[in-house]
Design a protein around this motif. Structure first.
Motif, PDB file in Angstrom:
ATOM      1  N   CYS A 169     -10.035  58.331  17.877  1.00  0.00           N
ATOM      2  CA  CYS A 169     -10.671  58.523  19.199  1.00  0.00           C
ATOM      3  C   CYS A 169     -10.000  58.067  20.368  1.00  0.00           C
ATOM      4  N   VAL A 170     -10.493  58.232  21.607  1.00  0.00           N
ATOM      5  CA  VAL A 170      -9.967  57.256  22.704  1.00  0.00           C
ATOM      6  C   VAL A 170     -10.871  56.727  23.316  1.00  0.00           C
ATOM      7  N   ALA A 171     -10.643  55.775  24.038  1.00  0.00           N
ATOM      8  CA  ALA A 171     -11.843  55.071  24.746  1.00  0.00           C
ATOM      9  C   ALA A 171     -11.048  54.380  26.100  1.00  0.00           C
ATOM     10  N   ASP A 172     -11.774  53.526  26.928  1.00  0.00           N
ATOM     11  CA  ASP A 172     -11.337  53.222  28.129  1.00  0.00           C
ATOM     12  C   ASP A 172     -10.525  51.703  28.098  1.00  0.00           C
ATOM     13  N   VAL A 173     -10.011  51.257  29.153  1.00  0.00           N
ATOM     14  CA  VAL A 173      -9.358  50.102  28.820  1.00  0.00           C
ATOM     15  C   VAL A 173     -10.228  48.672  28.288  1.00  0.00           C
ATOM     16  N   ASN A 174     -11.459  48.896  28.248  1.00  0.00           N
ATOM     17  CA  ASN A 174     -12.177  47.670  28.088  1.00  0.00           C
ATOM     18  C   ASN A 174     -11.849  47.233  26.609  1.00  0.00           C
TER      19      ASN A 174
END
Length: 238
Positions: A169-174
């Motif tokens: 998956c991909v996620a934001d910088v958090n």
């Protein structure tokens, strides 16, 4: 369940999108010049003590392909942590390297529409290209396919070939800030514990030239993906 009783009240919430099976969504009435806006939102909607996170809101987003394919033109869908969007168009852009048709969606943000009860709920991330964080979700299942092993059972025949499953998956910088051992809830996916932290290292590439990321291009080749292991809820049987 124990997860719901013990983990749910204190686990921060984050969103991820499938790294390969995703669809680009363009929010038509978001100013193209502004591109992105960063806002502080609660990590947990019912527990302010968990803190806040910085979420990037942009004109171009990524959603799971399965969600996008379930929608129809004119339908109103809730983008979690943002609001309701009206699907304006769905376009087939061509065929991907894997032979699948690539979908692009356009939506309109409905700032005044607060009717959330009957809408589909979608997770999303802003399409920030290489700034997105690579995430590997790991799920462990039973090692064998039967509840009780008999003396005359041949182990090779009852082994579960899918006892370990991985999803990229991909996620934001958090999620870059997660530490080993921390527990989080991934919206609409479940509870996970961090097993390996996010590392940026030229020597720790993912697949050499990067991992295919559908509408968003590739995951950064210089990124060692964050690894999260699903915490079982104890409800699944053999």
């Amino acid at each position: 369940t124990v997860n719901k009783r013990v983990i749910d009240p204190i686990a921060p919430r984050y969103s991820v999108v499938h790294a390969e099976k995703n669809v680009k969504v363009v929010v038509l009435n978001v100013d193209d010049d502004a591109k992105v806006e960063i806002k502080s939102v609660p990590k947990h909607k019912k527990n302010a003590e968990v803190g806040t996170k910085m979420v990037t809101f942009g004109r171009e987003l990524l959603v799971d392909e399965e969600d996008a394919r379930s929608a129809s033109v004119g339908e109103i869908v809730t983008f979690m942590d943002w609001g309701n969007m009206k699907v304006v168009s769905c376009s087939w852009l061509g065929t991907t390297a894997g032979g699948d048709k690539e979908l692009r969606m356009e939506v309109e943000y409905l700032a005044e529409n607060k009717e959330f009860k009957k809408t589909k709920k979608w997770t999303w991330v802003a399409d920030l290209g290489e700034e997105l964080v690579g995430v590997k979700l790991v799920k462990y299942d039973h090692l064998v396919t039967k509840a009780k092993i008999e003396d005359d059972d041949e182990i090779e025949k009852i082994l579960n070939p899918n006892s370990k499953m991985e999803t990229r998956c991909v996620a934001d910088v958090n999620l870059k800030l997660l530490q080993k051992g921390e527990i989080v809830q991934l919206e609409r996916r479940g509870y996970f514990i961090c097993d390996a932290v996010h590392v940026r290292d030229a020597a720790a590439g993912v697949g050499g030239g990067g991992v295919s990321n559908g509408a968003s291009g590739v995951l950064p080749p210089s990124e060692k993906v964050l690894t999260l292991i699903e915490i079982p809820d104890g409800r699944g049987g053999i």
